[in-house]
Design a protein around this motif. Sequence first.
Motif, mmCIF file in Angstrom:
data_model
loop_
_atom_site.group_PDB
_atom_site.id
_atom_site.type_symbol
_atom_site.label_atom_id
_atom_site.label_comp_id
_atom_site.label_asym_id
_atom_site.label_seq_id
_atom_site.Cartn_x
_atom_site.Cartn_y
_atom_site.Cartn_z
ATOM 1 N N TRP A 93 1.012 -1.123 0.003
ATOM 2 C CA TRP A 93 0.000 -0.084 0.016
ATOM 3 C C TRP A 93 0.967 1.198 -0.076
ATOM 4 O O TRP A 93 2.088 1.241 0.276
ATOM 5 C CB TRP A 93 -0.982 0.109 1.245
ATOM 6 C CG TRP A 93 -0.523 -0.102 2.594
ATOM 7 C CD1 TRP A 93 0.358 0.906 3.328
ATOM 8 C CD2 TRP A 93 -0.078 -1.200 3.248
ATOM 9 N NE1 TRP A 93 0.788 0.258 4.195
ATOM 10 C CE2 TRP A 93 0.826 -0.836 4.550
ATOM 11 C CE3 TRP A 93 -0.531 -2.659 3.142
ATOM 12 C CZ2 TRP A 93 1.124 -1.829 5.445
ATOM 13 C CZ3 TRP A 93 0.000 -3.411 4.123
ATOM 14 C CH2 TRP A 93 0.697 -3.268 5.333
ATOM 15 N N SER A 114 -5.365 5.586 -1.530
ATOM 16 C CA SER A 114 -5.918 4.424 -1.613
ATOM 17 C C SER A 114 -4.822 3.347 -2.351
ATOM 18 O O SER A 114 -4.068 3.776 -3.038
ATOM 19 C CB SER A 114 -7.017 4.463 -2.516
ATOM 20 O OG SER A 114 -7.498 2.956 -2.649
ATOM 21 N N GLU A 137 -5.761 0.819 -3.835
ATOM 22 C CA GLU A 137 -6.195 0.618 -4.917
ATOM 23 C C GLU A 137 -5.329 1.156 -6.304
ATOM 24 O O GLU A 137 -5.417 2.364 -6.375
ATOM 25 C CB GLU A 137 -7.645 0.421 -5.344
ATOM 26 C CG GLU A 137 -8.536 -0.595 -3.925
ATOM 27 C CD GLU A 137 -9.940 -0.445 -4.325
ATOM 28 O OE1 GLU A 137 -10.174 -0.400 -5.508
ATOM 29 O OE2 GLU A 137 -10.529 -0.751 -3.416
ATOM 30 N N ASP A 144 -8.080 10.039 -5.331
ATOM 31 C CA ASP A 144 -9.288 10.152 -5.492
ATOM 32 C C ASP A 144 -10.026 10.556 -6.522
ATOM 33 O O ASP A 144 -11.069 10.316 -7.017
ATOM 34 C CB ASP A 144 -9.942 10.900 -4.097
ATOM 35 C CG ASP A 144 -9.852 10.139 -2.755
ATOM 36 O OD1 ASP A 144 -9.306 8.893 -2.835
ATOM 37 O OD2 ASP A 144 -9.663 10.920 -1.866
#
Length: 457
Positions: free
Chosen positions: A219, A226, A228, A357
């Motif tokens: 991460w 994030s 992801e 984001d």
Amino acid sequence: MKPIDLLIGRPTPNLQAADKLAAASQIILSQPEKSGMALTYGPDHGEDGIREHIGDWLSQKYRPVSGRITRDRIIITNGASGALAGILQKFADPSYTRRVFLVEPTYFLAVQTFLDAGFGQRMRGIPEDDEGINLEYLRRQLEEDSRTDDGILNTGVPRTKFPAQGYRKIYKYILYVVPTLSNPSGKTMSIHHRTALVELARQYDILLIADDVYDFLAWPADDGISHEGLELPPRLVDIDRQMAGSSEWGNTVSNGSFSKLAAPGLRVGWCEAMPNFIHGLSTVGATMSGGCQAQYTSFLIDEMLVSGILEHHIQNTLIPVYRRRYRALVEAIKTYLYPLGIRISTGKPYETFAMDDASNRVPTILSGGFFLYIDFPRGNQFPSATEIIRIGREEFGLTIAPGEIFAVKGDPESLKRAQSTFNLGTRLCWAWNEEAVLIEAIKRLAKAVQRAQELRS
């Protein structure tokens, strides 16, 4: 006082995907066509369809420059440990392979596999540097060794493995490394070092065995980004494939496992390498006798892969939990240990990219895995790691790893180096304990240090 173990390196039982595995098992066993294949002896490589799905999944995760990972580059294994033993059985020979190098501090439980393969006196530690491996130290070792005549090195040891017996390729050297989020140090090898290491491997006929088991538990270091969309480092096997001049066998093998992602007891993993290498690995005796060594469990993993359940488990359960635990451990270290002069050993941060984001590609630092390393202050004024660990165990119910266990057995110089480097510290694991327990553990460690200091005064 309830004991706390920071040495154990495995997932908490409640993070094992038991419910998801139960559902996958029900699906497999309720369909005669699937259960018939899952419960019998499987193809030596593993089922073609499952290998293809693993290749597609790896392609999505790593996005290799050389393109999609095809099934002929994949073999299903019974986990990274079993695969390591198989690799040594098929591609190394104590009567020919001159040295086995292990990056130190090394994963201590892997050492026995090399000893079992007969390399006890041939093993040498290669120290880490801030970028993951001391390339100049390795280069000097190779240059020195290459000046030694093969006959002198191998006197009295007859060769035991020949092409006619199925050993079509034996490497002159083996090097074992955990390039990304290393066990035990937590370091990630730089791109420069990865590329230079592959170049050295080609020059000196080295097989680079990369333990790539922590890559998907990564991460961004920035808590505001994030996980992801995080871009992972290219593996050594990716670099070997994309560089011009690769041999038919290659010089790298990626050793992967689902143990950290689904459950350790499954004993299923994969290796990726050149197709000839993969075919050779499929001819290890135990595999040829019984077929795929993880036949049934590979069907469970395949069901979870194809349905997306495994990826959902990684992204929405494992990483968020580990990320919180890591943060709790780091904050506790900074709060309770930094005032005592103890520091987290990070090496050079690995710079990568992730998505914010607003779906913008933004720079970040890679974090993750299971482990970090802390360094105790040097000098006679500070208690020894041995004394701190003893007091922690006896007075505070705390189990942590003595740094000396990460030395390379068979190399007397490795233990000597440890006394002035990684034995002046310890590995800590955040995967097993909840946040509150991790904080309590660091408080106890601080008390153990203070107690050791009192005894010295």
